[in-house]
Write a protein that holds these residues in place. Structure first.
Motif, PDB file in Angstrom:
ATOM      1  N   PRO A  28     103.568   7.262 -19.418  1.00 35.40           N
ATOM      2  CA  PRO A  28     103.503   7.252 -17.946  1.00 35.40           C
ATOM      3  C   PRO A  28     102.376   8.087 -17.372  1.00 35.40           C
ATOM      4  O   PRO A  28     101.730   7.682 -16.422  1.00 35.40           O
ATOM      5  N   SER A  29     102.140   9.248 -17.938  1.00 39.38           N
ATOM      6  CA  SER A  29     101.122  10.123 -17.369  1.00 39.38           C
ATOM      7  C   SER A  29     100.422  10.862 -18.494  1.00 39.38           C
ATOM      8  O   SER A  29     101.049  11.616 -19.243  1.00 39.38           O
ATOM      9  N   TRP A  30      99.113  10.638 -18.610  1.00 37.18           N
ATOM     10  CA  TRP A  30      98.375  11.297 -19.687  1.00 37.18           C
ATOM     11  C   TRP A  30      98.149  12.771 -19.402  1.00 37.18           C
ATOM     12  O   TRP A  30      97.814  13.533 -20.308  1.00 37.18           O
ATOM     13  N   ALA A  31      98.340  13.199 -18.200  1.00 38.89           N
ATOM     14  CA  ALA A  31      98.210  14.629 -17.893  1.00 38.89           C
ATOM     15  C   ALA A  31      99.438  15.382 -18.396  1.00 38.89           C
ATOM     16  O   ALA A  31      99.336  16.479 -18.945  1.00 38.89           O
ATOM     17  N   GLU A  32     100.612  14.756 -18.242  1.00 36.72           N
ATOM     18  CA  GLU A  32     101.846  15.397 -18.675  1.00 36.72           C
ATOM     19  C   GLU A  32     101.969  15.331 -20.200  1.00 36.72           C
ATOM     20  O   GLU A  32     101.982  14.253 -20.793  1.00 36.72           O
ATOM     21  N   GLY A  33     102.034  16.456 -20.845  1.00 36.18           N
ATOM     22  CA  GLY A  33     102.174  16.498 -22.298  1.00 36.18           C
ATOM     23  C   GLY A  33     100.864  16.606 -23.038  1.00 36.18           C
ATOM     24  O   GLY A  33     100.858  16.773 -24.259  1.00 36.18           O
ATOM     25  N   SER A  34      99.735  16.520 -22.349  1.00 37.47           N
ATOM     26  CA  SER A  34      98.447  16.588 -23.039  1.00 37.47           C
ATOM     27  C   SER A  34      98.222  17.959 -23.657  1.00 37.47           C
ATOM     28  O   SER A  34      97.603  18.070 -24.723  1.00 37.47           O
ATOM     29  N   LEU A  35      98.722  19.021 -23.005  1.00 38.11           N
ATOM     30  CA  LEU A  35      98.570  20.363 -23.571  1.00 38.11           C
ATOM     31  C   LEU A  35      99.349  20.477 -24.881  1.00 38.11           C
ATOM     32  O   LEU A  35      98.849  21.026 -25.868  1.00 38.11           O
ATOM     33  N   GLY A  36     100.569  19.953 -24.901  1.00 32.09           N
ATOM     34  CA  GLY A  36     101.353  19.982 -26.139  1.00 32.09           C
ATOM     35  C   GLY A  36     100.682  19.202 -27.248  1.00 32.09           C
ATOM     36  O   GLY A  36     100.678  19.623 -28.410  1.00 32.09           O
ATOM     37  N   LEU A  37     100.106  18.045 -26.902  1.00 28.84           N
ATOM     38  CA  LEU A  37      99.374  17.251 -27.888  1.00 28.84           C
ATOM     39  C   LEU A  37      98.220  18.058 -28.469  1.00 28.84           C
ATOM     40  O   LEU A  37      98.031  18.102 -29.696  1.00 28.84           O
ATOM     41  N   ALA A  38      97.456  18.694 -27.600  1.00 37.39           N
ATOM     42  CA  ALA A  38      96.297  19.469 -28.056  1.00 37.39           C
ATOM     43  C   ALA A  38      96.730  20.632 -28.937  1.00 37.39           C
ATOM     44  O   ALA A  38      96.120  20.904 -29.982  1.00 37.39           O
ATOM     45  N   VAL A  39      97.800  21.339 -28.535  1.00 27.53           N
ATOM     46  CA  VAL A  39      98.261  22.496 -29.304  1.00 27.53           C
ATOM     47  C   VAL A  39      98.729  22.075 -30.698  1.00 27.53           C
ATOM     48  O   VAL A  39      98.362  22.682 -31.712  1.00 27.53           O
ATOM     49  N   LEU A  40      99.546  21.020 -30.775  1.00 28.84           N
ATOM     50  CA  LEU A  40     100.060  20.584 -32.070  1.00 28.84           C
ATOM     51  C   LEU A  40      98.937  20.059 -32.969  1.00 28.84           C
ATOM     52  O   LEU A  40      98.938  20.310 -34.185  1.00 28.84           O
ATOM     53  N   CYS A  41      97.985  19.341 -32.404  1.00 29.21           N
ATOM     54  CA  CYS A  41      96.857  18.861 -33.205  1.00 29.21           C
ATOM     55  C   CYS A  41      96.022  20.029 -33.727  1.00 29.21           C
ATOM     56  O   CYS A  41      95.620  20.046 -34.904  1.00 29.21           O
ATOM     57  N   LEU A  42      95.765  21.007 -32.868  1.00 27.02           N
ATOM     58  CA  LEU A  42      94.991  22.171 -33.295  1.00 27.02           C
ATOM     59  C   LEU A  42      95.731  22.952 -34.376  1.00 27.02           C
ATOM     60  O   LEU A  42      95.116  23.411 -35.351  1.00 27.02           O
ATOM     61  N   LEU A  43      97.036  23.115 -34.211  1.00 24.94           N
ATOM     62  CA  LEU A  43      97.816  23.827 -35.220  1.00 24.94           C
ATOM     63  C   LEU A  43      97.830  23.070 -36.539  1.00 24.94           C
ATOM     64  O   LEU A  43      97.726  23.666 -37.615  1.00 24.94           O
ATOM     65  N   GLY A  44      97.983  21.735 -36.462  1.00 19.68           N
ATOM     66  CA  GLY A  44      97.963  20.942 -37.682  1.00 19.68           C
ATOM     67  C   GLY A  44      96.626  21.025 -38.393  1.00 19.68           C
ATOM     68  O   GLY A  44      96.562  21.147 -39.627  1.00 19.68           O
ATOM     69  N   VAL A  45      95.533  20.972 -37.637  1.00 20.52           N
ATOM     70  CA  VAL A  45      94.192  21.085 -38.216  1.00 20.52           C
ATOM     71  C   VAL A  45      93.982  22.476 -38.806  1.00 20.52           C
ATOM     72  O   VAL A  45      93.459  22.628 -39.922  1.00 20.52           O
ATOM     73  N   ALA A  46      94.401  23.514 -38.060  1.00 21.24           N
ATOM     74  CA  ALA A  46      94.250  24.885 -38.564  1.00 21.24           C
ATOM     75  C   ALA A  46      95.061  25.100 -39.835  1.00 21.24           C
ATOM     76  O   ALA A  46      94.598  25.737 -40.789  1.00 21.24           O
ATOM     77  N   HIS A  47      96.261  24.559 -39.857  1.00 30.09           N
ATOM     78  CA  HIS A  47      97.115  24.658 -41.054  1.00 30.09           C
ATOM     79  C   HIS A  47      96.418  24.033 -42.263  1.00 30.09           C
ATOM     80  O   HIS A  47      96.384  24.625 -43.356  1.00 30.09           O
ATOM     81  N   THR A  48      95.843  22.849 -42.075  1.00 32.31           N
ATOM     82  CA  THR A  48      95.150  22.188 -43.181  1.00 32.31           C
ATOM     83  C   THR A  48      93.937  22.990 -43.635  1.00 32.31           C
ATOM     84  O   THR A  48      93.693  23.146 -44.840  1.00 32.31           O
ATOM     85  N   GLU A  49      93.169  23.518 -42.685  1.00 26.75           N
ATOM     86  CA  GLU A  49      91.968  24.267 -43.047  1.00 26.75           C
ATOM     87  C   GLU A  49      92.319  25.547 -43.825  1.00 26.75           C
ATOM     88  O   GLU A  49      91.631  25.904 -44.778  1.00 26.75           O
ATOM     89  N   ILE A  50      93.383  26.205 -43.427  1.00 32.91           N
ATOM     90  CA  ILE A  50      93.769  27.443 -44.114  1.00 32.91           C
ATOM     91  C   ILE A  50      94.295  27.147 -45.517  1.00 32.91           C
ATOM     92  O   ILE A  50      94.023  27.887 -46.470  1.00 32.91           O
ATOM     93  N   ALA A  51      95.051  26.051 -45.645  1.00 34.16           N
ATOM     94  CA  ALA A  51      95.708  25.730 -46.922  1.00 34.16           C
ATOM     95  C   ALA A  51      94.982  24.647 -47.704  1.00 34.16           C
ATOM     96  O   ALA A  51      95.539  24.106 -48.658  1.00 34.16           O
ATOM     97  N   VAL A  52      93.732  24.333 -47.360  1.00 32.76           N
ATOM     98  CA  VAL A  52      93.053  23.207 -47.988  1.00 32.76           C
ATOM     99  C   VAL A  52      92.871  23.419 -49.493  1.00 32.76           C
ATOM    100  O   VAL A  52      93.001  22.491 -50.290  1.00 32.76           O
TER     101      VAL A  52
END
Length: 426
Positions: free
Chosen positions: A24-48
């Protein structure tokens, strides 16, 4: 559609397009999307480094721990955002840690199963909470129920699709291969529980999410140690237990049988004329024969039986619960004869520079003994079984001997002939 894997991928793609279009709204929830993606990427980079090592140690499917972020997204974000989180996290993980050991087509299917699991879990949470995901997670017992049901749905969809793919691609797969080992399933559940806690942290105080990273890294290290232990106990050519690991596991089984007043049996198998295979067709052909023989042994015994390679062309099996108190070894003899017949019918196809090579007319000599009838400990039982094996060899090979008792049948007329081979299909 005849290809079930392609059906899964097409279904996932269609649902991704549908849910992304209906967000419905790309503004709503976009911060959560960004945070989870960044955390997932950071997790992979640390544990690669750890993840690359896990892939080098074992080629078997294993829990990658990224479901912490994908499950958190399924609980917390609109469905369209949740599937995007799964695509980004899994895509980055493959790019940084898994390729080229994991082909792109396998990664596509794996991502499709995660996407479908996220859609199913997000739908469940939305239905229980009437669409208010954050409110549902904070709603006391109802939030726990929502997370628990979503966890069950996520695991069932993801695990069920992977199990189906393994069953279709590996017709003779064991139950453990299809459904996964118990400890792997428990690791997946623990990872999803951590994802549930991550979602709650993001819903209440996003800064608390950083506390999940140390726990994930420690979990990564612990899982790597377990994979290294498994690799150290496994024979590299056949995938069976090596001699040291088999002895250790067999000792534990006999101690358990001794405490319970139970029984067990041992078979020692030697591949007849194996040197002729290596001499005539090369060691690579010999390795293929050993691999096929290992597959036969695993297929002819129970999942809880211990199958190991003693070295060279000699194998050993411990069968807990088989009773030989009558001295006849009838049940053990039946298992050994079934294996002997399977090996005699075995045809091994090998690709060589000169064209396809077919190795056939293989045979095994088998000696057996039981605990406690033939020995009071593992050493004694193995000694009796080994003596029976050499009695089988002296009798002409391709025959079964139990303890030191005389056989009830003669070996086949062709038992002394070395395995034949031909170029092309026989």
């Amino acid at each position: 559609m005849r290809n079930p894997v392609l059906l899964v991928e097409v279904t996932a793609l269609a649902l991704v397009v549908l849910h992304v279009a209906r967000t419905p709204s790309w503004a709503e929830g976009s911060l959560g999307l960004a945070v989870l993606c960044l955390l997932g990427v950071a997790h992979t980079e640390i544990a690669v480094g750890v993840e690359r090592m896990r892939r080098r140690v074992t080629e078997a499917p294993h829990v990658d721990l990224s479901s912490v972020w994908t499950f958190a997204g399924a609980l917390l974000l609109p469905t369209g955002y949740a599937v995007l989180t799964a695509i980004v996290v899994h895509g980055h993980l493959w790019w940084r840690a898994w390729r080229p050991r994991v082909p792109a087509y396998r990664q596509l299917f794996s991502t499709a199963t995660v996407v479908l699991a996220c859609i199913a879990a997000s739908t469940v949470v939305g239905a229980i909470g009437s669409g208010d995901l954050r409110g549902t997670l904070m709603d006391g017992p109802m939030g726990l129920v929502a997370v628990g049901v979503a966890l069950l749905v996520y695991t069932t969809v993801n695990g069920g699709l992977i199990a189906g793919a393994i069953a279709v691609s590996t017709p003779q797969a064991t139950t453990a291969q299809v459904l996964g080992h118990w400890d792997e399933n428990m690791l997946e559940i623990a990872t999803l529980c951590l994802g549930g806690l991550a979602a709650v942290a993001l819903a209440t105080n996003p800064w608390l999410i950083v506390l999940a990273l140390p726990a994930l890294l420690v979990l990564h290290r612990a899982v790597l140690v377990r994979h290294l232990e498994e690799a150290a106990s496994t024979d590299g050519k056949t995938g069976l237990l090596n001699a040291a690991a088999w002895h250790s596991a067999a000792e534990r089984e006999l101690r358990r049988a001794r405490r319970a007043g139970g029984s067990a049996a041992v078979l020692i198998l030697d591949l007849d004329h194996f040197k002729a295979v290596n001499d005539h067709h090369g060691h690579l052909a010999g390795d293929e024969v050993l691999t096929e023989l290992a597959s036969v042994l695993r297929g002819e015994v129970r999942d809880n039986d211990l199958v190991g390679r003693f070295g060279g062309e000699e194998f050993v099996i411990l069968l807990p619960g088989l009773d030989g108190r009558d001295g006849e070894h009838s049940e053990l003899r039946a298992v050994a004869e079934r294996i002997r017949r399977r090996v005699a019918d075995l045809t091994v196809m090998i690709d060589t520079a000169d064209g396809p090579l077919t190795v056939r007319d293989l045979s095994v000599s088998i000696g057996g003994a039981t605990y406690p009838h033939d020995g009071a400990d593992l050493r004694q039982v193995l000694s009796v079984a080994d003596a029976a094996l050499y009695a089988a060899k002296r009798a002409g090979r391709n025959v079964v001997r139990m303890s030191l008792h005389l056989p009830r049948h003669r070996p086949s007329a062709h038992a002394d002939e070395p395995p034949a081979a031909s170029n092309g299909v026989p």
